[in-house]
Scaffold this motif. Structure first.
Motif, PDB file in Angstrom:
ATOM      1  N   ALA A 274       0.824  -1.214   0.000  1.00 15.12           N
ATOM      2  CA  ALA A 274       0.000   0.000   0.000  1.00 15.12           C
ATOM      3  C   ALA A 274       0.853   1.256   0.000  1.00 15.12           C
ATOM      4  CB  ALA A 274      -0.925   0.002   1.213  1.00 15.12           C
ATOM      5  N   ASN A 275       2.090   1.156   0.499  1.00 13.87           N
ATOM      6  CA  ASN A 275       2.955   2.338   0.577  1.00 13.87           C
ATOM      7  C   ASN A 275       3.768   2.570  -0.702  1.00 13.87           C
ATOM      8  OD1 ASN A 275       3.348   4.363   2.642  1.00 13.87           O
ATOM      9  ND2 ASN A 275       5.518   3.849   2.576  1.00 13.87           N
ATOM     10  N   ILE A 276       3.651   1.668  -1.680  1.00 11.70           N
ATOM     11  CA  ILE A 276       4.390   1.839  -2.931  1.00 11.70           C
ATOM     12  C   ILE A 276       4.072   3.181  -3.593  1.00 11.70           C
ATOM     13  CG2 ILE A 276       4.570   0.999  -5.322  1.00 11.70           C
ATOM     14  CD1 ILE A 276       4.564  -1.839  -4.229  1.00 11.70           C
ATOM     15  N   PRO A 277       2.789   3.573  -3.723  1.00 15.02           N
ATOM     16  CA  PRO A 277       2.507   4.872  -4.341  1.00 15.02           C
ATOM     17  C   PRO A 277       3.138   6.036  -3.586  1.00 15.02           C
ATOM     18  CG  PRO A 277       0.515   3.533  -4.243  1.00 15.02           C
ATOM     19  CD  PRO A 277       1.549   2.830  -3.422  1.00 15.02           C
ATOM     20  N   VAL A 278       3.177   5.957  -2.261  1.00  9.83           N
ATOM     21  CA  VAL A 278       3.795   7.008  -1.449  1.00  9.83           C
ATOM     22  C   VAL A 278       5.287   7.094  -1.765  1.00  9.83           C
ATOM     23  CG1 VAL A 278       4.283   7.785   0.912  1.00  9.83           C
ATOM     24  CG2 VAL A 278       2.093   6.678   0.383  1.00  9.83           C
ATOM     25  N   ASN A 279       5.947   5.940  -1.858  1.00  9.36           N
ATOM     26  CA  ASN A 279       7.377   5.904  -2.159  1.00  9.36           C
ATOM     27  C   ASN A 279       7.675   6.401  -3.562  1.00  9.36           C
ATOM     28  OD1 ASN A 279       8.060   4.986   0.346  1.00  9.36           O
ATOM     29  ND2 ASN A 279       8.394   2.865  -0.241  1.00  9.36           N
ATOM     30  N   MET A 280       6.811   6.065  -4.507  1.00  7.91           N
ATOM     31  CA  MET A 280       6.982   6.541  -5.885  1.00  7.91           C
ATOM     32  C   MET A 280       6.926   8.074  -5.910  1.00  7.91           C
ATOM     33  SD  MET A 280       7.203   4.033  -8.193  1.00  7.91           S
ATOM     34  CE  MET A 280       6.612   2.430  -8.728  1.00  7.91           C
ATOM     35  N   GLU A 281       5.961   8.618  -5.184  1.00  2.00           N
ATOM     36  CA  GLU A 281       5.801  10.073  -5.141  1.00  2.00           C
ATOM     37  C   GLU A 281       7.021  10.723  -4.490  1.00  2.00           C
ATOM     38  OE1 GLU A 281       3.458  13.518  -5.929  1.00  2.00           O
ATOM     39  OE2 GLU A 281       3.143  11.431  -6.507  1.00  2.00           O
ATOM     40  N   LEU A 282       7.535  10.123  -3.416  1.00  2.00           N
ATOM     41  CA  LEU A 282       8.712  10.657  -2.730  1.00  2.00           C
ATOM     42  C   LEU A 282       9.940  10.585  -3.630  1.00  2.00           C
ATOM     43  CD1 LEU A 282      10.247  11.734  -0.304  1.00  2.00           C
ATOM     44  CD2 LEU A 282      10.345   9.391   0.610  1.00  2.00           C
ATOM     45  N   ALA A 283      10.125   9.469  -4.317  1.00  2.00           N
ATOM     46  CA  ALA A 283      11.266   9.315  -5.226  1.00  2.00           C
ATOM     47  C   ALA A 283      11.229  10.374  -6.327  1.00  2.00           C
ATOM     48  CB  ALA A 283      11.265   7.915  -5.836  1.00  2.00           C
ATOM     49  N   LYS A 284      10.023  10.674  -6.790  1.00  2.00           N
ATOM     50  CA  LYS A 284       9.870  11.708  -7.814  1.00  2.00           C
ATOM     51  C   LYS A 284      10.268  13.067  -7.259  1.00  2.00           C
ATOM     52  CE  LYS A 284       6.462  13.481 -11.137  1.00  2.00           C
ATOM     53  NZ  LYS A 284       5.055  13.352 -11.614  1.00  2.00           N
ATOM     54  N   ARG A 285       9.854  13.369  -6.014  1.00  2.00           N
ATOM     55  CA  ARG A 285      10.197  14.658  -5.410  1.00  2.00           C
ATOM     56  C   ARG A 285      11.690  14.775  -5.130  1.00  2.00           C
ATOM     57  NH1 ARG A 285       5.846  13.687  -2.012  1.00  2.00           N
ATOM     58  NH2 ARG A 285       7.190  13.679  -0.173  1.00  2.00           N
ATOM     59  N   LEU A 286      12.355  13.643  -4.905  1.00  2.00           N
ATOM     60  CA  LEU A 286      13.806  13.632  -4.680  1.00  2.00           C
ATOM     61  C   LEU A 286      14.595  13.699  -5.986  1.00  2.00           C
ATOM     62  CD1 LEU A 286      14.056  10.904  -1.866  1.00  2.00           C
ATOM     63  CD2 LEU A 286      14.393  13.374  -1.598  1.00  2.00           C
ATOM     64  N   ASN A 287      13.858  13.779  -7.104  1.00  2.00           N
ATOM     65  CA  ASN A 287      14.476  13.860  -8.443  1.00  2.00           C
ATOM     66  C   ASN A 287      15.354  12.657  -8.764  1.00  2.00           C
ATOM     67  OD1 ASN A 287      13.384  16.449  -9.134  1.00  2.00           O
ATOM     68  ND2 ASN A 287      14.887  17.395  -7.755  1.00  2.00           N
TER      69      ASN A 287
END
Length: 413
Positions: A274-287
């Protein structure tokens, strides 16, 4: 507090601050629910728990299709001949999981813990040996793609997405753009769901405390100290050392960002999947490199299981101490290896690591009947143990992915 102020706290500003507001409100509702129950005729904390269930269900629903489309798009649009970072990330995943298990062994040696074994796990069917875990992983890879999506089998989803992505690398630009547009569309849906995290956390906290409370955990205080202590040591000592090894600079800004923004939501959802989408979003923000994190994040949700390795190790050694079985150093090291392998087979749902405990117990000749009782203890302390375990597992996925991506950038510079 007026309604507009409350709306602003929930929907504007830092997500971490908004989640904190949801956490505090959930605690307050859980505290006043028993008092209001007589006048209302129902427990309000249990009712608002519906909000938490909707949030977690939404994340789980969108995660498989997000991974499927994002991996296909990333690989299909990848320039031929560019270097992949996956090997380094997988090495960190496996090394981090083993060191976490070793940390749990040392913590258990330092603070031997006995447990009151209780019978509570009627319908469990744990695997009988390590080869069964590995066999399941292989079979998941060749699962029917529709079934894999339906059951959120991320190993199968990754296998099919990588295969299709490689084939579509030779397709027309129009096809690649269509896949990219689909992945962008799903990403926007994910962004909206994540924005509702404060409401979800509010419901999850209120229901959890109303249902179980914290009183039931007092009998297992020492066990929780060993478990949570090992997880904190792994998150703030082992992981920073591994990150520094890769990036050669202060690792703590990255560690803290990932724990705060990924670990916090994982703590309450109690599901790596369930936390995969959260991690994807964070990885995107970390460039970070999308071609890397679109594969490494869902893979990490399946095989990067430091928290699960700690749970399996600590609960197994607690059973061993309770039964008076002697543990030699070579056996302890072997337990770390077995726990690491077992952890890679732990499912991405709440309590998934507990079903692997009988495998580790078998090293000491402990029967499945007693091992099932140990699983029962795991369910009792799960309100904290499983939450902390998932927070460590999931935040580490981003930590190691970011470390390798940053190391690659340093080399280019």
């Amino acid at each position: 507090m007026n309604s507009s102020r409350l709306y602003s706290l929930f929907f504007h500003g830092s997500l971490v601050k908004r989640i904190s507001v949801g956490l505090v409100l959930g605690l307050l509702v859980a505290l006043i629910a028993p008092t209001l129950q007589q006048s209302l005729g129902f427990n309000i904390a249990e009712k608002v728990g519906f909000l938490g269930k909707v949030f977690v269900r939404s994340l789980r629903a969108v995660a498989p299709i997000l991974v499927f489309l994002l991996v296909i798009s990333a690989i299909a649009n990848k320039q031929i001949g560019t270097k992949s970072n996956m090997k380094s990330i997988i090495v960190l995943y496996l090394l981090g999981t083993f060191l976490a298990a070793l940390t749990a062994v040392l913590a258990s040696f330092a603070l031997p813990t006995k447990i009151a074994l209780v019978t509570q796990a009627d319908s469990l069917s744990p695997p009988s040996e390590v080869t069964e875990v590995l066999s399941t992983l292989v079979m998941n890879m060749v699962d029917n793609p529709v079934t894999a999506l339906f059951n959120a089998n991320f190993i199968g989803i990754l296998a099919w997405a990588i295969g299709l992505g490689l084939v579509l690398r030779h397709s027309s630009e129009t096809t690649k753009n269509v896949m990219n547009d689909f992945s962008e569309g799903v990403s926007k849906i994910v962004h909206f769901i994540i924005s509702l995290a404060p409401i979800g956390v509010f419901g999850l906290v209120a229901e959890t405390l109303a249902d179980q409370g914290l009183g039931a955990l007092l009998d297992y205080a020492q066990l929780l100290v060993v478990l949570i202590g090992s997880m904190l040591f792994t998150a703030f000592v082992i992981n920073p050392i591994l990150v520094y090894w890769k990036i050669r600079r202060n690792p703590f800004p990255l560690i803290w960002t990932c724990v705060r923004e990924s670990g916090l939501t994982a703590f309450f959802t109690r599901s790596s999947a369930a936390n995969i989408p959260v991690n994807m979003e964070l990885a995107k923000r970390l460039n970070l490199d999308e071609e890397t994190y679109s594969v490494s994040i869902p893979l990490g949700a399946t095989i990067n299981m430091a928290g699960a390795a700690i749970t399996i190790t600590v609960l197994t050694l607690s059973a061993v101490y309770t039964l008076g079985v002697n543990v030699s150093v070579p056996t302890a090291i072997l337990l770390s290896v077995v726990s690491s392998i077992c952890a890679c087979g732990a499912s991405g749902v709440a309590g998934g690591s507990l079903l692997l405990i009988p495998l580790a117990c078998s090293l000491f000749g402990i029967s499945n009947d007693i091992a099932a009782q140990v699983i029962g203890v795991g369910f009792i302390i799960g309100v904290l143990q499983d939450s902390a375990e998932t927070a460590l597992n999931s935040s580490t996925d981003v930590v190691f992915t970011a470390a390798v991506c940053m190391a690659e950038e340093n080399q280019k510079a």
